[in-house]
Design an enzyme around this catalytic site. Structure first.
Site, PDB file in Angstrom:
ATOM      1  N   HIS A 119      33.247  19.483  69.461  1.00 54.90           N
ATOM      2  CA  HIS A 119      31.869  19.953  69.819  1.00 54.90           C
ATOM      3  C   HIS A 119      30.836  19.399  70.475  1.00 54.90           C
ATOM      4  O   HIS A 119      29.856  18.657  71.075  1.00 54.90           O
ATOM      5  CB  HIS A 119      30.196  19.935  68.018  1.00 54.90           C
ATOM      6  CG  HIS A 119      29.406  20.177  68.828  1.00 54.90           C
ATOM      7  ND1 HIS A 119      28.431  20.296  68.340  1.00 54.90           N
ATOM      8  CD2 HIS A 119      28.505  20.532  70.240  1.00 54.90           C
ATOM      9  CE1 HIS A 119      27.585  20.992  68.341  1.00 54.90           C
ATOM     10  NE2 HIS A 119      26.868  21.129  69.281  1.00 54.90           N
TER      11      HIS A 119
ATOM     12  N   GLU B 189      30.239  18.752  60.555  1.00 58.01           N
ATOM     13  CA  GLU B 189      30.675  18.376  61.787  1.00 58.01           C
ATOM     14  C   GLU B 189      30.494  16.378  60.776  1.00 58.01           C
ATOM     15  O   GLU B 189      29.769  16.336  60.544  1.00 58.01           O
ATOM     16  CB  GLU B 189      30.462  18.456  62.846  1.00 58.01           C
ATOM     17  CG  GLU B 189      30.708  19.980  63.362  1.00 58.01           C
ATOM     18  CD  GLU B 189      30.126  20.222  64.576  1.00 58.01           C
ATOM     19  OE1 GLU B 189      28.793  19.320  64.899  1.00 58.01           O
ATOM     20  OE2 GLU B 189      29.048  21.451  65.012  1.00 58.01           O
TER      21      GLU B 189
ATOM     22  N   ARG C 125      27.422  28.113  66.412  1.00 60.13           N
ATOM     23  CA  ARG C 125      27.152  26.239  65.229  1.00 60.13           C
ATOM     24  C   ARG C 125      28.184  27.247  64.351  1.00 60.13           C
ATOM     25  O   ARG C 125      28.737  28.705  64.093  1.00 60.13           O
ATOM     26  CB  ARG C 125      25.711  27.046  64.803  1.00 60.13           C
ATOM     27  CG  ARG C 125      24.452  26.752  65.401  1.00 60.13           C
ATOM     28  CD  ARG C 125      24.657  24.572  65.018  1.00 60.13           C
ATOM     29  NE  ARG C 125      23.551  24.236  65.995  1.00 60.13           N
ATOM     30  CZ  ARG C 125      23.322  23.908  67.006  1.00 60.13           C
ATOM     31  NH1 ARG C 125      23.935  23.544  67.797  1.00 60.13           N
ATOM     32  NH2 ARG C 125      22.524  23.473  67.687  1.00 60.13           N
TER      33      ARG C 125
HETATM   34  C1  8YV Z   1      24.542  19.825  72.213  1.00 58.41           C
HETATM   35  C2  8YV Z   1      24.192  21.967  71.027  1.00 58.41           C
HETATM   36  O1  8YV Z   1      26.249  19.057  71.659  1.00 58.41           O
HETATM   37  O2  8YV Z   1      22.320  22.347  72.601  1.00 58.41           O
HETATM   38  C3  8YV Z   1      22.761  22.464  71.782  1.00 58.41           C
HETATM   39  O3  8YV Z   1      22.523  22.999  70.335  1.00 58.41           O
HETATM   40  O4  8YV Z   1      25.033  21.517  69.270  1.00 58.41           O
HETATM   41  C4  8YV Z   1      24.754  20.994  71.623  1.00 58.41           C
HETATM   42  O5  8YV Z   1      25.132  21.730  73.229  1.00 58.41           O
HETATM   43  C5  8YV Z   1      23.954  18.695  70.865  1.00 58.41           C
HETATM   44  O6  8YV Z   1      22.515  19.160  71.288  1.00 58.41           O
HETATM   45  C6  8YV Z   1      23.981  17.250  71.784  1.00 58.41           C
HETATM   46  O7  8YV Z   1      22.857  16.275  71.910  1.00 58.41           O
END
Ligand code: 8YV
Length: 317
Positions: A282, A264, A235
């Site tokens: 991301h 973002e 993050r």
């Molecule tokens: C995904 C993420 O891009 O798993 C997570 O916490 O931030 C990412 O892998 C995201 O959740 C896609 O919806």
């Protein structure tokens, strides 16, 4: 009547969307012209929310959905959901545990190799016709060897362990930090992040950001030093982004591979302009294989919750 599902961000695998649409009345919040008016009319009936790890769901929206039975996070990070509130309310919050581990670790190692060996700069050198103009090998600076580099891993969860496994295959001595040492991890534990940075050539961030914020600050970056690399696949908020930007611009660290950012999709201009960084939008879990597996877990979690079962992937119930 089909149960009403509110989707807060897109799912990119058509087969998953088709299944969702066949089972539920799915409303895409991010496409609504007037979300407030929609909520005024439908909030009472929403039984499931599907969201992304980064998007999560606000406490205010949760409070507007009295019939909600599950928040299915299409990701592993649950830092954007108020888990304590959901726990208290008996509301299941599920994540796609284990589905994206390999892809995120692949991305971390890929970015690390790329910044050590300057794949981005090398690609632009050829693409922009500079090789023809400056054919002598001295036109591009030498890179750095990744194999054997001392790698420090911040956060030894599923992703951290998968990064460790890959780095070990490259002959990298490994150390890690986390909230506590782990009995089942053979690598050296270093409690203090500054100390870990000081003895690492590369730091890989794979920690949850539920409580950790700005832990990679100017002091950590200076400990990593002008020969050190940073990779973040976790993050953005784990890093003090202003301090990172300053360190990059001043050459106080050698380079960074960043898939995640504080705000973002906004990325500081100074980072966008630097040859020292490799930037991604991301996308560490963005493969067909992983997103299909994640989508299936979301489908399972919603189905389990709406049929009165405790979802297998629930973190709160
Ligand atoms: C995904 C993420 O891009 O798993 C997570 O916490 O931030 C990412 O892998 C995201 O959740 C896609 O919806």
């Amino acid at each position: 009547m089909k149960p009403l599902v509110l989707q807060l961000n897109p799912i990119l695998v058509p087969a998953i969307n088709q299944q969702l649409a066949s089972l539920y009345e799915v409303h895409r919040y991010y496409e609504l012209k007037n979300p407030q008016a929609w909520l005024d009319e439908n909030a009472q009936a929403v039984q499931a929310v599907i969201t992304g790890g980064h998007t999560g769901i606000s406490r205010a929206l949760l409070e507007r959905l009295p019939a909600l039975r599950v928040v299915a996070v299409n990701g592993v990070g649950t830092d954007a959901v108020d888990l304590a509130y959901c726990r208290e309310r008996g509301l299941a919050v599920t994540a796609t545990l284990g589905a994206l581990t390999e892809d995120v670790a692949d991305m971390a190692i890929g970015m690390l190799i790329s910044i050590c060996r300057q794949f981005g700069g090398g690609d632009r050198f050829v693409r922009d016709g500079l090789w023809e103009r400056f054919p002598q090998p001295s036109a591009i600076p030498l890179g750095r060897r990744f194999s054997g580099m001392r790698v420090g891993i911040v956060g030894m969860g599923r992703v951290g362990r998968a990064v460790a496994q890959r780095a070990a295959a490259f002959g990298c001595p490994l150390a890690y930090t986390d909230l506590r040492p782990m009995d089942d991890v053979p690598h050296r534990f270093v409690a203090d992040l500054v100390a870990l940075a000081r003895e690492s050539d590369a730091l890989v961030l794979s920690a949850a950001a539920d409580s950790a914020q700005g832990i990679v600050n100017a002091q950590v970056l200076d400990a990593l030093g002008p020969e050190g690399f940073l990779v973040n696949v976790a993050r953005g908020r784990l890093v003090d982004e202003a301090a990172l930007t300053e360190a990059i611009v001043a050459g106080r660290i050698a380079g960074a591979g960043l898939d995640v950012f504080v705000d973002e999709p906004h990325v500081p201009l100074a980072l966008r302009g630097s040859e020292r960084v490799l930037l991604q939008a991301h996308r560490a879990s963005a493969t067909w294989e992983t997103r299909a597996a994640m989508g299936q877990m979301v489908l399972d979690s919603v189905a389990q919750a709406l049929s009165g079962q405790r979802p297998v992937m629930s973190l709160t119930t």
